[in-house]
Design a protein around this motif. Structure first.
Motif, PDB file in Angstrom:
ATOM      1  N   GLU A  33      35.528  39.436  43.627  1.00  0.00           N
ATOM      2  CA  GLU A  33      35.943  40.733  43.007  1.00  0.00           C
ATOM      3  C   GLU A  33      36.195  42.019  44.086  1.00  0.00           C
ATOM      4  OE1 GLU A  33      36.869  41.274  39.908  1.00  0.00           O
ATOM      5  OE2 GLU A  33      36.382  39.182  39.227  1.00  0.00           O
ATOM      6  N   ILE A  34      37.122  42.467  44.131  1.00  0.00           N
ATOM      7  CA  ILE A  34      37.628  43.365  45.172  1.00  0.00           C
ATOM      8  C   ILE A  34      38.569  44.218  44.886  1.00  0.00           C
ATOM      9  CG2 ILE A  34      38.960  41.899  46.602  1.00  0.00           C
ATOM     10  CD1 ILE A  34      38.175  43.375  49.248  1.00  0.00           C
ATOM     11  N   GLY A  35      38.539  45.716  44.885  1.00  0.00           N
ATOM     12  CA  GLY A  35      39.416  46.457  44.288  1.00  0.00           C
ATOM     13  C   GLY A  35      39.842  46.389  42.957  1.00  0.00           C
ATOM     14  N   GLY A  36      39.266  45.794  42.097  1.00  0.00           N
ATOM     15  CA  GLY A  36      39.351  45.494  40.645  1.00  0.00           C
ATOM     16  C   GLY A  36      40.290  44.221  40.664  1.00  0.00           C
ATOM     17  N   TYR A  37      40.247  43.197  41.561  1.00  0.00           N
ATOM     18  CA  TYR A  37      40.869  42.095  40.927  1.00  0.00           C
ATOM     19  C   TYR A  37      40.175  40.813  41.757  1.00  0.00           C
ATOM     20  CZ  TYR A  37      45.222  44.944  41.214  1.00  0.00           C
ATOM     21  OH  TYR A  37      46.170  45.634  40.654  1.00  0.00           O
ATOM     22  N   SER A  38      40.455  39.824  41.087  1.00  0.00           N
ATOM     23  CA  SER A  38      39.728  38.334  41.563  1.00  0.00           C
ATOM     24  C   SER A  38      40.302  37.925  42.313  1.00  0.00           C
ATOM     25  CB  SER A  38      39.324  37.804  40.273  1.00  0.00           C
ATOM     26  OG  SER A  38      38.724  38.243  39.007  1.00  0.00           O
ATOM     27  N   VAL A  80      48.853  45.817  46.206  1.00  0.00           N
ATOM     28  CA  VAL A  80      47.907  46.887  45.866  1.00  0.00           C
ATOM     29  C   VAL A  80      46.601  47.077  46.747  1.00  0.00           C
ATOM     30  CG1 VAL A  80      46.285  47.890  44.051  1.00  0.00           C
ATOM     31  CG2 VAL A  80      48.502  46.868  43.442  1.00  0.00           C
ATOM     32  N   LEU A  81      46.008  45.805  47.099  1.00  0.00           N
ATOM     33  CA  LEU A  81      44.858  45.731  47.855  1.00  0.00           C
ATOM     34  C   LEU A  81      45.084  46.261  49.452  1.00  0.00           C
ATOM     35  CD1 LEU A  81      43.222  42.412  46.696  1.00  0.00           C
ATOM     36  CD2 LEU A  81      42.571  44.989  46.310  1.00  0.00           C
ATOM     37  N   ILE A  82      46.380  45.774  49.658  1.00  0.00           N
ATOM     38  CA  ILE A  82      46.789  46.077  51.143  1.00  0.00           C
ATOM     39  C   ILE A  82      47.111  47.905  51.364  1.00  0.00           C
ATOM     40  CG2 ILE A  82      49.038  46.023  52.801  1.00  0.00           C
ATOM     41  CD1 ILE A  82      48.960  43.051  52.025  1.00  0.00           C
ATOM     42  N   ALA A  83      47.822  48.084  50.022  1.00  0.00           N
ATOM     43  CA  ALA A  83      47.836  49.677  50.013  1.00  0.00           C
ATOM     44  C   ALA A  83      46.802  50.354  49.934  1.00  0.00           C
ATOM     45  CB  ALA A  83      48.893  49.938  48.901  1.00  0.00           C
TER      46      ALA A  83
END
Length: 217
Positions: A33-38, A80-83
């Motif tokens: 789980e990272i940045g709210g995503y699996s 999103v995670l890259i941003a």
């Protein structure tokens, strides 16, 4: 394809992805789980030339024709995670074919690669690879390392099949950590530092075999 067959293919694909990144010196975590995503995998290492590298990996096993709609959710979370600077770049890996639309959608995303399983093996055979924001080197010793990690992964699975494992035990993640721990059986050396040679691989396989009657720690 039955649910059980799909699970086997997913597990095999995951083991190969783990072996690939481990061979390239990454620390690998599965089901993160990272940045709210699996995410299926997060692979991290420090590269002196570009700094900290964090690669997100999603795997798609058993999809006969991977289309743009199948990878859109992954692309959205990657963007999103890259941003957010949570990840450097991302990969989607499949063990089967995919359509031109899927490849077009992936290449349109920021620093996203769409690969088939064989592409990973090709990467390890090249002297060097530098694509997008992912930078790594795969010389011939690392090719040997990748083969060794694959064999060790199979050895762990055999041990689990014969002896059982605690509920929820994740063999690939355990092996990734075990390879980087100094072991008394190896005179305080880390297994990952020995598997570039045939003799070192033999010693590591023996050390791994010794855990069958012990605990998975």
């Amino acid at each position: 394809m039955t649910r059980e067959t799909g699970k086997i293919r997913y597990d095999l694909l995951g083991r190969r992805v783990l072996a690939y990144f481990t061979a390239l010196g990454y620390d690998v975590l599965r089901d993160v789980e990272i940045g709210g995503y699996s995410l299926d995998f997060i692979a991290r290492k420090f590269d002196p030339s570009i700094g900290e590298v964090t690669v997100a990996v999603e795997t798609k096993a058993g999809a006969a024709h991977l289309g743009a709609s199948d990878i859109s959710p992954s692309l959205s979370k990657f963007d999103v995670l890259i941003a957010q600077d949570q990840i450097t770049s991302a990969m989607i890996v499949t063990d089967t074919g995919f359509t031109a639309k899927a490849r077009q959608a992936a290449t349109a995303g920021a620093a996203v690669r769409l690969l088939e399983l064989d592409d990973l093996e090709d990467d390890l055979r090249r002297e060097s690879v530098n694509e997008g924001s992912i930078a790594y080197r795969a010389a011939s010793p690392e090719t040997e390392r990748g083969s060794a990690v694959s064999r060790l992964t199979e050895q762990v699975q055999t041990i689990l099949d014969e002896s059982g494992a605690p509920e929820g035990f994740d063999a690939p993640t355990w092996l990734s950590h075990w390879l980087r721990q100094p072991l008394p059986a190896l005179s305080g050396q880390r297994p990952i530092d020995l598997i570039d040679t045939i003799e070192g691989q033999r010693l590591v396989e023996q050390a791994l075999g010794q855990i069958q009657s012990g605990a998975y720690a």
